[in-house]
Design a protein around this motif. Structure first.
Motif, mmCIF file in Angstrom:
data_model
loop_
_atom_site.group_PDB
_atom_site.id
_atom_site.type_symbol
_atom_site.label_atom_id
_atom_site.label_comp_id
_atom_site.label_asym_id
_atom_site.label_seq_id
_atom_site.Cartn_x
_atom_site.Cartn_y
_atom_site.Cartn_z
ATOM 1 N N ILE A 110 0.914 -1.162 -0.064
ATOM 2 C CA ILE A 110 -0.025 -0.005 0.221
ATOM 3 C C ILE A 110 0.896 1.129 -0.164
ATOM 4 C CG2 ILE A 110 -1.724 1.352 1.367
ATOM 5 C CD1 ILE A 110 -2.776 -1.407 2.120
ATOM 6 N N SER A 111 1.985 1.137 0.797
ATOM 7 C CA SER A 111 2.881 2.230 0.791
ATOM 8 C C SER A 111 3.481 2.657 -0.678
ATOM 9 C CB SER A 111 4.022 2.181 1.907
ATOM 10 O OG SER A 111 3.414 2.173 3.031
ATOM 11 N N LYS A 112 3.852 1.750 -1.341
ATOM 12 C CA LYS A 112 4.474 1.706 -2.568
ATOM 13 C C LYS A 112 3.343 2.340 -3.573
ATOM 14 C CE LYS A 112 7.938 -1.856 -2.166
ATOM 15 N NZ LYS A 112 8.526 -3.385 -2.604
ATOM 16 N N ALA A 113 2.066 1.845 -3.478
ATOM 17 C CA ALA A 113 1.085 2.306 -4.344
ATOM 18 C C ALA A 113 0.895 3.850 -3.893
ATOM 19 C CB ALA A 113 -0.110 1.425 -4.164
ATOM 20 N N SER A 114 1.077 4.017 -2.860
ATOM 21 C CA SER A 114 0.544 5.425 -2.300
ATOM 22 C C SER A 114 1.639 6.511 -2.952
ATOM 23 C CB SER A 114 0.344 5.489 -0.964
ATOM 24 O OG SER A 114 -0.616 4.755 -0.404
ATOM 25 N N LEU A 115 2.917 5.993 -2.896
ATOM 26 C CA LEU A 115 3.926 6.815 -3.312
ATOM 27 C C LEU A 115 3.986 7.176 -4.940
ATOM 28 C CD1 LEU A 115 7.018 5.732 -1.054
ATOM 29 C CD2 LEU A 115 5.762 7.947 -1.117
ATOM 30 N N ARG A 116 3.219 6.195 -5.622
ATOM 31 C CA ARG A 116 3.002 6.187 -6.941
ATOM 32 C C ARG A 116 1.778 7.134 -7.233
ATOM 33 N NH1 ARG A 116 3.883 0.676 -6.803
ATOM 34 N NH2 ARG A 116 1.532 0.192 -7.103
ATOM 35 N N GLY A 117 0.887 7.488 -6.368
ATOM 36 C CA GLY A 117 -0.233 8.231 -6.270
ATOM 37 C C GLY A 117 -1.421 7.263 -6.750
ATOM 38 N N ASP A 118 -1.107 6.167 -6.332
ATOM 39 C CA ASP A 118 -2.271 5.199 -6.366
ATOM 40 C C ASP A 118 -2.966 4.640 -5.260
ATOM 41 O OD1 ASP A 118 -4.073 3.420 -7.754
ATOM 42 O OD2 ASP A 118 -2.574 2.004 -8.405
ATOM 43 N N VAL A 119 -3.795 5.189 -4.596
ATOM 44 C CA VAL A 119 -3.947 4.592 -3.241
ATOM 45 C C VAL A 119 -5.476 4.409 -3.141
ATOM 46 C CG1 VAL A 119 -3.559 6.813 -2.119
ATOM 47 C CG2 VAL A 119 -3.379 4.886 -0.881
ATOM 48 N N ASP A 120 -5.845 3.779 -2.404
ATOM 49 C CA ASP A 120 -7.254 3.435 -2.008
ATOM 50 C C ASP A 120 -7.300 3.688 -0.309
ATOM 51 O OD1 ASP A 120 -9.879 2.690 -0.938
ATOM 52 O OD2 ASP A 120 -9.922 1.029 -2.605
ATOM 53 N N MET A 121 -7.752 4.923 0.049
ATOM 54 C CA MET A 121 -7.799 5.126 1.534
ATOM 55 C C MET A 121 -8.300 4.012 2.269
ATOM 56 S SD MET A 121 -5.430 7.457 1.327
ATOM 57 C CE MET A 121 -5.458 7.475 3.177
ATOM 58 N N ASP A 122 -9.593 3.563 1.800
ATOM 59 C CA ASP A 122 -9.990 2.342 2.463
ATOM 60 C C ASP A 122 -9.236 1.241 2.897
ATOM 61 O OD1 ASP A 122 -12.370 3.544 2.905
ATOM 62 O OD2 ASP A 122 -13.231 2.930 0.976
ATOM 63 N N ASP A 123 -8.256 0.861 1.847
ATOM 64 C CA ASP A 123 -7.118 -0.258 1.924
ATOM 65 C C ASP A 123 -6.210 0.395 3.332
ATOM 66 O OD1 ASP A 123 -8.369 -1.599 -0.048
ATOM 67 O OD2 ASP A 123 -6.679 -1.040 -1.312
ATOM 68 N N VAL A 124 -5.811 1.607 3.021
ATOM 69 C CA VAL A 124 -5.052 2.131 4.184
ATOM 70 C C VAL A 124 -5.715 1.982 5.517
ATOM 71 C CG1 VAL A 124 -3.714 4.106 5.160
ATOM 72 C CG2 VAL A 124 -3.711 3.740 2.599
ATOM 73 N N ALA A 125 -6.796 2.408 5.772
ATOM 74 C CA ALA A 125 -7.628 2.200 6.934
ATOM 75 C C ALA A 125 -7.654 1.034 7.447
ATOM 76 C CB ALA A 125 -8.864 3.100 6.759
ATOM 77 N N ALA A 126 -7.806 -0.022 6.701
ATOM 78 C CA ALA A 126 -8.031 -1.335 6.944
ATOM 79 C C ALA A 126 -6.665 -1.892 7.713
ATOM 80 C CB ALA A 126 -8.320 -2.070 5.777
ATOM 81 N N LEU A 127 -5.515 -1.060 7.748
ATOM 82 C CA LEU A 127 -4.574 -1.721 8.503
ATOM 83 C C LEU A 127 -4.650 -1.283 9.849
ATOM 84 C CD1 LEU A 127 -1.814 -0.561 5.879
ATOM 85 C CD2 LEU A 127 -2.786 -2.655 6.163
ATOM 86 N N TYR A 128 -5.380 -0.366 10.276
ATOM 87 C CA TYR A 128 -5.640 0.325 11.520
ATOM 88 C C TYR A 128 -6.803 0.011 12.443
ATOM 89 C CZ TYR A 128 -1.748 3.130 9.640
ATOM 90 O OH TYR A 128 -0.409 3.438 8.962
ATOM 91 N N ALA A 129 -6.596 -0.307 13.644
ATOM 92 C CA ALA A 129 -7.577 -0.379 14.574
ATOM 93 C C ALA A 129 -8.507 0.840 14.530
ATOM 94 C CB ALA A 129 -7.022 -0.809 16.177
ATOM 95 N N SER A 130 -9.651 0.558 15.265
ATOM 96 C CA SER A 130 -10.519 1.692 15.478
ATOM 97 C C SER A 130 -10.221 2.918 16.002
ATOM 98 C CB SER A 130 -11.718 1.232 15.948
ATOM 99 O OG SER A 130 -11.551 0.833 17.546
ATOM 100 N N GLU A 131 -9.060 2.685 17.095
ATOM 101 C CA GLU A 131 -8.298 3.981 17.725
ATOM 102 C C GLU A 131 -6.938 3.670 17.661
ATOM 103 O OE1 GLU A 131 -11.882 5.296 20.538
ATOM 104 O OE2 GLU A 131 -10.745 3.866 21.236
ATOM 105 N N PHE A 132 -6.108 4.432 17.783
ATOM 106 C CA PHE A 132 -4.775 4.319 17.889
ATOM 107 C C PHE A 132 -3.822 5.307 18.786
ATOM 108 C CE2 PHE A 132 -5.565 6.825 14.255
ATOM 109 C CZ PHE A 132 -4.629 8.006 14.566
ATOM 110 N N VAL A 133 -2.592 4.870 19.081
ATOM 111 C CA VAL A 133 -1.662 5.695 19.695
ATOM 112 C C VAL A 133 -0.453 5.846 19.008
ATOM 113 C CG1 VAL A 133 -1.089 4.127 21.281
ATOM 114 C CG2 VAL A 133 -0.666 6.581 22.178
ATOM 115 N N ALA A 134 0.194 7.056 18.873
ATOM 116 C CA ALA A 134 1.736 7.185 18.334
ATOM 117 C C ALA A 134 2.527 8.110 19.175
ATOM 118 C CB ALA A 134 1.387 7.916 16.896
ATOM 119 N N ALA A 135 3.619 7.580 19.219
ATOM 120 C CA ALA A 135 4.634 8.352 20.037
ATOM 121 C C ALA A 135 5.981 8.757 19.286
ATOM 122 C CB ALA A 135 4.968 7.350 21.192
#
Length: 143
Positions: free
Chosen positions: A15-40
């Motif tokens: 998905i990252s490679k496709a996104s860097l080419r400008g070819d991304v489905d944001m639903d595919d990206v969102a499917a990688l993540y839980a409903s809530e998250f934390v980042a540090a």
């Protein structure tokens, strides 16, 4: 669980490679993540929800990466540290290649540590810990 986490990060990489080419489905990206998250990061700790705002932020992030010349990003290594039957830390060693005008490409290696949970059929990222990306990009003359 380990096999499923490896598949998760293979999808993440693709998905990252496709996104860097400008070819991304944001639903595919969102499917990688839980409903809530934390980042540090060294900038602090943030929390968020997997919603339309996240999709917008990620889309803007990939647009920024393309604008600064990010050509490719791939996993060099994935190491998994189990926590319990439903959780692990996925230590991902990434390599990113940046194109610079009138200069050689720059290759930067960096690590991100992802918190992963598997409650259903597929694991989801519910957090991550990373270094100072902006400092690293400045150090290598990308920005």
């Amino acid at each position: 669980m380990e096999t499923n986490v490896r598949k998760l990060f293979e999808r993440y990489e693709n998905i990252s490679k496709a996104s860097l080419r400008g070819d991304v489905d944001m639903d595919d990206v969102a499917a990688l993540y839980a409903s809530e998250f934390v980042a540090a990061t060294p900038a602090g700790v943030m929390t968020g929800k997997n919603d339309e705002h996240l999709k917008q932020v990620i889309a803007e992030g990939y647009a920024h990466y393309r604008a600064i010349g990010t050509k490719e990003m791939h996993m060099r290594e994935l190491r998994i540290s189990p926590i319990d039957e439903h959780h692990c830390v996925a230590h991902v060693a990434w390599r990113a290649t940046y194109v610079r005008k009138n200069q050689s490409d720059v290759v930067i290696d960096f690590d991100v540590h992802y918190l992963v949970q598997q409650l259903g059929a597929e694991p989801k990222v519910f957090g991550w810990v990373s270094g100072d990306e902006q400092a690293l990009l400045r150090e290598h003359g990308v920005i």
